[in-house]
Design a protein around this motif. Structure first.
Motif, PDB file in Angstrom:
ATOM      1  N   PRO A  11      -1.007  -2.129  -1.467  1.00 19.57           N
ATOM      2  CA  PRO A  11      -1.487  -0.859  -1.969  1.00 19.57           C
ATOM      3  C   PRO A  11      -0.805   0.346  -1.357  1.00 19.57           C
ATOM      4  O   PRO A  11      -0.588   1.347  -2.035  1.00 19.57           O
ATOM      5  CB  PRO A  11      -2.970  -0.850  -1.617  1.00 19.57           C
ATOM      6  N   ARG A  12      -0.419   0.269  -0.113  1.00 20.56           N
ATOM      7  CA  ARG A  12       0.214   1.415   0.533  1.00 20.56           C
ATOM      8  C   ARG A  12       1.531   1.757  -0.152  1.00 20.56           C
ATOM      9  O   ARG A  12       1.788   2.912  -0.455  1.00 20.56           O
ATOM     10  CB  ARG A  12       0.445   1.123   2.004  1.00 20.56           C
ATOM     11  N   HIS A  13       2.377   0.777  -0.430  1.00 20.72           N
ATOM     12  CA  HIS A  13       3.674   1.030  -1.072  1.00 20.72           C
ATOM     13  C   HIS A  13       3.512   1.365  -2.548  1.00 20.72           C
ATOM     14  O   HIS A  13       4.268   2.154  -3.094  1.00 20.72           O
ATOM     15  CB  HIS A  13       4.610  -0.169  -0.872  1.00 20.72           C
ATOM     16  N   GLN A  14       2.550   0.791  -3.196  1.00 20.50           N
ATOM     17  CA  GLN A  14       2.305   1.132  -4.598  1.00 20.50           C
ATOM     18  C   GLN A  14       1.868   2.588  -4.704  1.00 20.50           C
ATOM     19  O   GLN A  14       2.290   3.303  -5.581  1.00 20.50           O
ATOM     20  CB  GLN A  14       1.239   0.215  -5.198  1.00 20.50           C
ATOM     21  N   LYS A  15       1.022   3.005  -3.788  1.00 18.20           N
ATOM     22  CA  LYS A  15       0.565   4.399  -3.808  1.00 18.20           C
ATOM     23  C   LYS A  15       1.747   5.341  -3.623  1.00 18.20           C
ATOM     24  O   LYS A  15       1.866   6.343  -4.301  1.00 18.20           O
ATOM     25  CB  LYS A  15      -0.469   4.619  -2.708  1.00 18.20           C
ATOM     26  N   SER A  16       2.644   4.996  -2.710  1.00 17.13           N
ATOM     27  CA  SER A  16       3.823   5.818  -2.472  1.00 17.13           C
ATOM     28  C   SER A  16       4.698   5.859  -3.724  1.00 17.13           C
ATOM     29  O   SER A  16       5.183   6.908  -4.113  1.00 17.13           O
ATOM     30  CB  SER A  16       4.612   5.253  -1.279  1.00 17.13           C
ATOM     31  N   TYR A  29       3.761   5.344  -6.826  1.00 11.87           N
ATOM     32  CA  TYR A  29       3.068   6.096  -7.870  1.00 11.87           C
ATOM     33  C   TYR A  29       3.105   7.590  -7.590  1.00 11.87           C
ATOM     34  O   TYR A  29       3.289   8.383  -8.492  1.00 11.87           O
ATOM     35  CB  TYR A  29       1.623   5.631  -8.024  1.00 11.87           C
ATOM     36  N   SER A  30       2.981   7.982  -6.366  1.00 10.62           N
ATOM     37  CA  SER A  30       3.002   9.412  -6.078  1.00 10.62           C
ATOM     38  C   SER A  30       4.386  10.001  -6.373  1.00 10.62           C
ATOM     39  O   SER A  30       4.491  11.139  -6.800  1.00 10.62           O
ATOM     40  CB  SER A  30       2.572   9.695  -4.650  1.00 10.62           C
ATOM     41  N   ASP A  31       5.455   9.243  -6.161  1.00 12.56           N
ATOM     42  CA  ASP A  31       6.792   9.714  -6.533  1.00 12.56           C
ATOM     43  C   ASP A  31       6.891   9.881  -8.054  1.00 12.56           C
ATOM     44  O   ASP A  31       7.386  10.883  -8.546  1.00 12.56           O
ATOM     45  CB  ASP A  31       7.872   8.730  -6.050  1.00 12.56           C
ATOM     46  N   GLU A  32       6.381   8.887  -8.775  1.00 13.98           N
ATOM     47  CA  GLU A  32       6.389   8.982 -10.245  1.00 13.98           C
ATOM     48  C   GLU A  32       5.517  10.141 -10.716  1.00 13.98           C
ATOM     49  O   GLU A  32       5.874  10.865 -11.628  1.00 13.98           O
ATOM     50  CB  GLU A  32       5.912   7.667 -10.855  1.00 13.98           C
ATOM     51  N   GLU A  33       4.362  10.265 -10.052  1.00 14.22           N
ATOM     52  CA  GLU A  33       3.472  11.372 -10.402  1.00 14.22           C
ATOM     53  C   GLU A  33       4.153  12.710 -10.136  1.00 14.22           C
ATOM     54  O   GLU A  33       4.016  13.656 -10.916  1.00 14.22           O
ATOM     55  CB  GLU A  33       2.168  11.269  -9.619  1.00 14.22           C
ATOM     56  N   GLU A  34       4.883  12.796  -9.036  1.00 11.21           N
ATOM     57  CA  GLU A  34       5.584  14.038  -8.703  1.00 11.21           C
ATOM     58  C   GLU A  34       6.649  14.344  -9.755  1.00 11.21           C
ATOM     59  O   GLU A  34       6.804  15.483 -10.202  1.00 11.21           O
ATOM     60  CB  GLU A  34       6.213  13.936  -7.305  1.00 11.21           C
ATOM     61  N   ILE A  35       7.371  13.307 -10.157  1.00  9.22           N
ATOM     62  CA  ILE A  35       8.394  13.484 -11.202  1.00  9.22           C
ATOM     63  C   ILE A  35       7.735  13.950 -12.492  1.00  9.22           C
ATOM     64  O   ILE A  35       8.197  14.895 -13.144  1.00  9.22           O
ATOM     65  CB  ILE A  35       9.183  12.173 -11.420  1.00  9.22           C
TER      66      ILE A  35
END
Length: 112
Positions: free
Chosen positions: A10-15, A17-23
């Motif tokens: 979950p820690r790496h998935q969150k990271s 996803y947050s990059d994708e969300e930022e994009i």
């Protein structure tokens, strides 16, 4: 292998996803900015179109007035042309009568 699985936890998935969300957030901001600019351009075009419509109405009104004045001038020209035509016929008749009088006076003068 257990460590490899921990990386996908979950820690790496969150990271990720947050990059994708930022994009996506940045892309959304860009699209919103483009939309705002587009709406502003559309507003300016509509305003220019309204000004153009107003100028067109003014030109059409002026054209209508000019056509009316031209019609009046044409009617007056026809009236004057008819009056001149009548005057010319009258003068031709007077000239013809004057010639006849001159011819008859000359004929009487030439008789012994």
């Amino acid at each position: 292998m257990a460590q490899g699985m921990a990386l996908v936890g979950p820690r790496h998935q969150k990271s990720r996803y947050s990059d994708e969300e930022e994009i996506l957030r940045r892309r959304n901001e860009e699209l919103e900015k483009e939309l705002k600019e587009s709406l502003e351009r559309e507003k300016k075009v509509r305003e220019e179109m309204e000004r153009t419509k107003e100028r067109l109405r003014a030109v059409e009104d002026a054209e209508e007035r000019l056509c009316f004045q031209l019609g009046e001038q044409e009617a007056e020209s026809v009236y004057e042309a008819r009056a001149y035509s009548v005057e010319i016929r009258s003068l031709k008749e007077q000239l013809s009568q004057a010639r006849k009088l001159i011819q008859s006076a000359t004929a009487l003068k030439d008789q012994p």
